[in-house]
Write an enzyme that holds these catalytic residues in place. Sequence first.
Site, PDB file in Angstrom:
ATOM      1  N   SER B 149       0.836  -1.195   0.000  1.00 51.72           N
ATOM      2  CA  SER B 149       0.000   0.000   0.000  1.00 51.72           C
ATOM      3  C   SER B 149       0.883   1.261   0.000  1.00 51.72           C
ATOM      4  O   SER B 149       1.635   1.467  -0.948  1.00 51.72           O
ATOM      5  CB  SER B 149      -0.951  -0.056   1.202  1.00 51.72           C
ATOM      6  OG  SER B 149      -1.975   0.872   1.047  1.00 51.72           O
ATOM      7  N   ASP B 227     -10.222  -5.457  -2.928  1.00 55.69           N
ATOM      8  CA  ASP B 227      -9.561  -4.471  -2.083  1.00 55.69           C
ATOM      9  C   ASP B 227     -10.378  -3.180  -2.131  1.00 55.69           C
ATOM     10  O   ASP B 227     -10.528  -2.565  -3.194  1.00 55.69           O
ATOM     11  CB  ASP B 227      -8.148  -4.272  -2.661  1.00 55.69           C
ATOM     12  CG  ASP B 227      -7.290  -3.314  -1.881  1.00 55.69           C
ATOM     13  OD1 ASP B 227      -7.838  -2.375  -1.269  1.00 55.69           O
ATOM     14  OD2 ASP B 227      -6.056  -3.497  -1.899  1.00 55.69           O
ATOM     15  N   HIS B 258      -7.334  -6.106   1.118  1.00 55.96           N
ATOM     16  CA  HIS B 258      -6.130  -5.293   1.363  1.00 55.96           C
ATOM     17  C   HIS B 258      -5.379  -5.746   2.618  1.00 55.96           C
ATOM     18  O   HIS B 258      -4.396  -5.123   3.005  1.00 55.96           O
ATOM     19  CB  HIS B 258      -6.575  -3.828   1.527  1.00 55.96           C
ATOM     20  CG  HIS B 258      -5.500  -2.801   1.314  1.00 55.96           C
ATOM     21  ND1 HIS B 258      -4.932  -2.551   0.084  1.00 55.96           N
ATOM     22  CD2 HIS B 258      -4.875  -1.942   2.171  1.00 55.96           C
ATOM     23  CE1 HIS B 258      -4.022  -1.592   0.196  1.00 55.96           C
ATOM     24  NE2 HIS B 258      -3.964  -1.217   1.459  1.00 55.96           N
TER      25      HIS B 258
END
EC number: 3.1.2.12
Lengths: 280, 280
Positions: B149, B227, B258
Amino acid sequence: MTVEQVSAVRSFNGTQYVFKHKSESLSCEMTFGVYVPDHTIGEKLPGLLYLSGLTCTHANVMEKGGAQIGASKLRLIFIHPDTSPRGEGVPDADRYDLGQGAGFYIDATRAPWSSHFKMRSYIESELLATVASVVPALDSARVGITGHSMGGHGALTLGLSRPDLFRSISAFAPISHPTECAWGHTLFGEYLGDEAKEEWKKFDAAILLSSYSGPARSILVDQGTEDNFLKQNQLQPESLKSHRAATVELRMQSGYDHSYYFIATFMYDHIEHHHKQLIQ
Amino acid sequence: MTVEQVSAVRSFNGTQYVFKHKSESLSCEMTFGVYVPDHTIGEKLPGLLYLSGLTCTHANVMEKGGAQIGASKLRLIFIHPDTSPRGEGVPDADRYDLGQGAGFYIDATRAPWSSHFKMRSYIESELLATVASVVPALDSARVGITGHSMGGHGALTLGLSRPDLFRSISAFAPISHPTECAWGHTLFGEYLGDEAKEEWKKFDAAILLSSYSGPARSILVDQGTEDNFLKQNQLQPESLKSHRAATVELRMQSGYDHSYYFIATFMYDHIEHHHKQLIQ
């Protein structure tokens, strides 16, 4: 039976579920986790029940135990309940080794604990049926049992007492001889009473092993040599002696402690141990 | 340079360390983790630097990422720093995506952030030398970079900007085009200033890729289709296009979200991706 899905997350070509339900045995709402590898409709997979240690919930092994990779590869359903009844109406104590988080996998007979603390009944009579109601792939006739520390005690004692329910047994750093250690004295004393010493013996793995006469069981036990609770004499794995049909393989793992780093390291070996016996 | 060992735990035939030190770049105490497989004295092993996402510390991937099993098997040192400067004297904000836990792997130029928020310098100039001082087995000439991320953004931008430091690159669900997403607008605006749009481009992986002319890099990117941040357009992995010497393999992983369940599932693949390139 109403079982509510709390979450479902994709993991290692399978799904990591969390469910909650109202437990009759425990008179409170209980949360449990189940990891289910992908499978075809109608397919049945063996299961492995993992009992956690003091202070844990269903979440510790789910997040840190690394079981999903092995359960996915060997195609086994991994079931991980909470360690005790919980909630506002449930008795508790101001110490980590009694009350909520410390069910010890026995049925309490003394007040105030006896109103809720029936983890033995919950595991024996309620949990697997509840899991099967939401995970129809679970083959309830092929279930093994394992656990860590207090949960290792639970796995050994439940596995040896109920070979009809559990076809394979293992443990990580189990409390092996609770009638002779401080945790056992505290918990048996509170839940069963200091006067009920004969009753205590029914929940002591070392004692159960010494009189075991059930179907053949090959039990795998891993124990880290740098485990502080081993040094404090709470675990006593050396008391687990092979007896007749039950053989114990105790592996002393050099340098490992009592943490989930230890558990994760040997989790695959345990899943494989159960898988071999459950697919026979 | 004083580096203090916080903990050392046995894991998968290796040791999971946590260290802390006073960082010059960040003007505060910083904690980092390093997993080191067992090795012989004098042996040198390649390293993989993992940058974590928003809100994380060094601990999330250590506990939930499942990296130790792959790092042990392929014999690679796994390094996982914190995501920002921290502490009482360090500026913060009342939101999860700014301030402590959200260093974004850039050097802030605007007050109040510029006093501490220099994660780019910390990673480029300070961290690896600090690790090498306590883990002499680290071969600093063979280090790859990955992350999740915000940390995926860090891995791609640092990897593409500093091929001299990082010989292999991958990312999990990276913030791929921050000049065009909400997180990037917030963080670049606060740390660099809304008027510094040209400066922003130096820290945008999609833009860096489109002009990349360094040594050949084969970049692995995994992205879960379920996600939520993908759906909110924060990630935009489709903006990562192969260009000249940099080829991108983007794998859309059906059903994954995620979380660390996603990361753990594909961690082994990433460690293997780096290992193959680092042992050449």
